[in-house]
Design a protein around this motif. Sequence first.
Motif, PDB file in Angstrom:
ATOM      1  N   ALA A  37     -37.678  50.923   1.852  1.00 45.73           N
ATOM      2  CA  ALA A  37     -37.834  49.511   2.232  1.00 45.73           C
ATOM      3  C   ALA A  37     -38.872  49.297   3.339  1.00 45.73           C
ATOM      4  N   PRO A  38     -38.806  50.022   4.461  1.00 42.13           N
ATOM      5  CA  PRO A  38     -39.823  49.792   5.492  1.00 42.13           C
ATOM      6  C   PRO A  38     -41.224  50.243   5.065  1.00 42.13           C
ATOM      7  N   TYR A  39     -41.285  51.305   4.260  1.00 45.52           N
ATOM      8  CA  TYR A  39     -42.581  51.774   3.774  1.00 45.52           C
ATOM      9  C   TYR A  39     -43.202  50.747   2.831  1.00 45.52           C
ATOM     10  N   ALA A  40     -42.394  50.196   1.926  1.00 46.70           N
ATOM     11  CA  ALA A  40     -42.880  49.183   0.996  1.00 46.70           C
ATOM     12  C   ALA A  40     -43.352  47.942   1.753  1.00 46.70           C
ATOM     13  N   ALA A  41     -42.612  47.555   2.777  1.00 49.19           N
ATOM     14  CA  ALA A  41     -43.009  46.388   3.579  1.00 49.19           C
ATOM     15  C   ALA A  41     -44.348  46.634   4.266  1.00 49.19           C
ATOM     16  N   LYS A  42     -44.541  47.826   4.783  1.00 50.26           N
ATOM     17  CA  LYS A  42     -45.812  48.175   5.438  1.00 50.26           C
ATOM     18  C   LYS A  42     -46.969  48.117   4.440  1.00 50.26           C
ATOM     19  N   LYS A  43     -46.745  48.656   3.244  1.00 46.69           N
ATOM     20  CA  LYS A  43     -47.793  48.653   2.223  1.00 46.69           C
ATOM     21  C   LYS A  43     -48.130  47.233   1.779  1.00 46.69           C
ATOM     22  N   MET A  44     -47.125  46.397   1.620  1.00 44.89           N
ATOM     23  CA  MET A  44     -47.367  45.010   1.222  1.00 44.89           C
ATOM     24  C   MET A  44     -48.204  44.298   2.284  1.00 44.89           C
ATOM     25  N   ARG A  45     -47.882  44.528   3.539  1.00 43.20           N
ATOM     26  CA  ARG A  45     -48.618  43.894   4.645  1.00 43.20           C
ATOM     27  C   ARG A  45     -50.068  44.373   4.669  1.00 43.20           C
ATOM     28  N   GLN A  46     -50.300  45.632   4.342  1.00 45.62           N
ATOM     29  CA  GLN A  46     -51.654  46.166   4.325  1.00 45.62           C
ATOM     30  C   GLN A  46     -52.454  45.638   3.133  1.00 45.62           C
ATOM     31  N   MET A  47     -51.777  45.378   2.029  1.00 46.44           N
ATOM     32  CA  MET A  47     -52.466  44.940   0.821  1.00 46.44           C
ATOM     33  C   MET A  47     -52.862  43.467   0.859  1.00 46.44           C
ATOM     34  N   TYR A  48     -52.079  42.640   1.535  1.00 40.40           N
ATOM     35  CA  TYR A  48     -52.326  41.196   1.559  1.00 40.40           C
ATOM     36  C   TYR A  48     -52.343  40.703   2.998  1.00 40.40           C
ATOM     37  N   SER A  49     -53.389  39.965   3.333  1.00 40.64           N
ATOM     38  CA  SER A  49     -53.579  39.524   4.717  1.00 40.64           C
ATOM     39  C   SER A  49     -52.904  38.188   4.988  1.00 40.64           C
ATOM     40  N   GLY A  50     -52.910  37.821   6.260  1.00 41.93           N
ATOM     41  CA  GLY A  50     -52.444  36.505   6.668  1.00 41.93           C
ATOM     42  C   GLY A  50     -50.941  36.323   6.578  1.00 41.93           C
ATOM     43  N   ASN A  51     -50.565  35.050   6.639  1.00 44.04           N
ATOM     44  CA  ASN A  51     -49.140  34.711   6.606  1.00 44.04           C
ATOM     45  C   ASN A  51     -48.481  35.110   5.297  1.00 44.04           C
ATOM     46  N   LYS A  52     -49.223  35.001   4.195  1.00 42.24           N
ATOM     47  CA  LYS A  52     -48.604  35.364   2.912  1.00 42.24           C
ATOM     48  C   LYS A  52     -48.274  36.856   2.865  1.00 42.24           C
ATOM     49  N   GLY A  53     -49.092  37.695   3.491  1.00 47.93           N
ATOM     50  CA  GLY A  53     -48.790  39.122   3.555  1.00 47.93           C
ATOM     51  C   GLY A  53     -47.573  39.398   4.419  1.00 47.93           C
ATOM     52  N   LYS A  54     -47.438  38.647   5.517  1.00 46.80           N
ATOM     53  CA  LYS A  54     -46.271  38.797   6.393  1.00 46.80           C
ATOM     54  C   LYS A  54     -45.000  38.388   5.667  1.00 46.80           C
ATOM     55  N   VAL A  55     -45.048  37.236   4.999  1.00 48.39           N
ATOM     56  CA  VAL A  55     -43.877  36.752   4.260  1.00 48.39           C
ATOM     57  C   VAL A  55     -43.528  37.718   3.132  1.00 48.39           C
ATOM     58  N   ALA A  56     -44.530  38.168   2.404  1.00 48.19           N
ATOM     59  CA  ALA A  56     -44.294  39.098   1.290  1.00 48.19           C
ATOM     60  C   ALA A  56     -43.711  40.420   1.780  1.00 48.19           C
ATOM     61  N   SER A  57     -44.141  40.884   2.953  1.00 49.98           N
ATOM     62  CA  SER A  57     -43.607  42.144   3.469  1.00 49.98           C
ATOM     63  C   SER A  57     -42.125  42.000   3.830  1.00 49.98           C
ATOM     64  N   VAL A  58     -41.741  40.852   4.353  1.00 53.90           N
ATOM     65  CA  VAL A  58     -40.327  40.608   4.645  1.00 53.90           C
ATOM     66  C   VAL A  58     -39.531  40.538   3.341  1.00 53.90           C
ATOM     67  N   LEU A  59     -40.078  39.841   2.350  1.00 55.42           N
ATOM     68  CA  LEU A  59     -39.387  39.709   1.069  1.00 55.42           C
ATOM     69  C   LEU A  59     -39.214  41.054   0.374  1.00 55.42           C
ATOM     70  N   VAL A  60     -40.261  41.888   0.388  1.00 53.76           N
ATOM     71  CA  VAL A  60     -40.138  43.197  -0.268  1.00 53.76           C
ATOM     72  C   VAL A  60     -39.155  44.076   0.496  1.00 53.76           C
ATOM     73  N   PHE A  61     -39.116  43.960   1.809  1.00 55.58           N
ATOM     74  CA  PHE A  61     -38.138  44.729   2.592  1.00 55.58           C
ATOM     75  C   PHE A  61     -36.715  44.332   2.189  1.00 55.58           C
ATOM     76  N   LEU A  62     -36.463  43.022   2.149  1.00 56.86           N
ATOM     77  CA  LEU A  62     -35.130  42.536   1.784  1.00 56.86           C
ATOM     78  C   LEU A  62     -34.770  42.926   0.352  1.00 56.86           C
ATOM     79  N   GLU A  63     -35.736  42.808  -0.549  1.00 54.12           N
ATOM     80  CA  GLU A  63     -35.500  43.155  -1.956  1.00 54.12           C
ATOM     81  C   GLU A  63     -35.131  44.629  -2.103  1.00 54.12           C
ATOM     82  N   GLU A  64     -35.760  45.479  -1.347  1.00 46.08           N
ATOM     83  CA  GLU A  64     -35.489  46.915  -1.446  1.00 46.08           C
ATOM     84  C   GLU A  64     -34.208  47.315  -0.721  1.00 46.08           C
ATOM     85  N   ILE A  65     -33.855  46.620   0.329  1.00 49.42           N
ATOM     86  CA  ILE A  65     -32.708  47.019   1.138  1.00 49.42           C
ATOM     87  C   ILE A  65     -31.391  46.460   0.579  1.00 49.42           C
ATOM     88  N   LEU A  66     -31.465  45.308  -0.115  1.00 44.98           N
ATOM     89  CA  LEU A  66     -30.249  44.700  -0.657  1.00 44.98           C
ATOM     90  C   LEU A  66     -29.852  45.372  -1.971  1.00 44.98           C
TER      91      LEU A  66
END
Length: 100
Positions: A37-66
Amino acid sequence: MINLKKKLLVKGLIYDAIGMATYAVPLVGPFLDLLWAPYAAKKMRQMYSGNKGKVASVLVFLEEILPGTDVIPTFTLMWLYTFVWKKETANEIVLEAEVI
């Protein structure tokens, strides 16, 4: 731009496959998600910039951890949002320096 789009799609598909694979491992899968989950969130943040990358990294973290949500292809959905549904410009996309 086409190479960037293709590279992000391939990376996203790979990351989604890894995330779903942890779901298939009985008993150990949920513990692997704690690492993924934290690794996926980091990768998502690196792949997409700005607020959408931040939001997507939180969403992927939650998706993987739940539990039970590993089947959601978050990276692929983010790619679709960025390049198909929203049609962002290349200047707003930042690709990490890492090669697949």
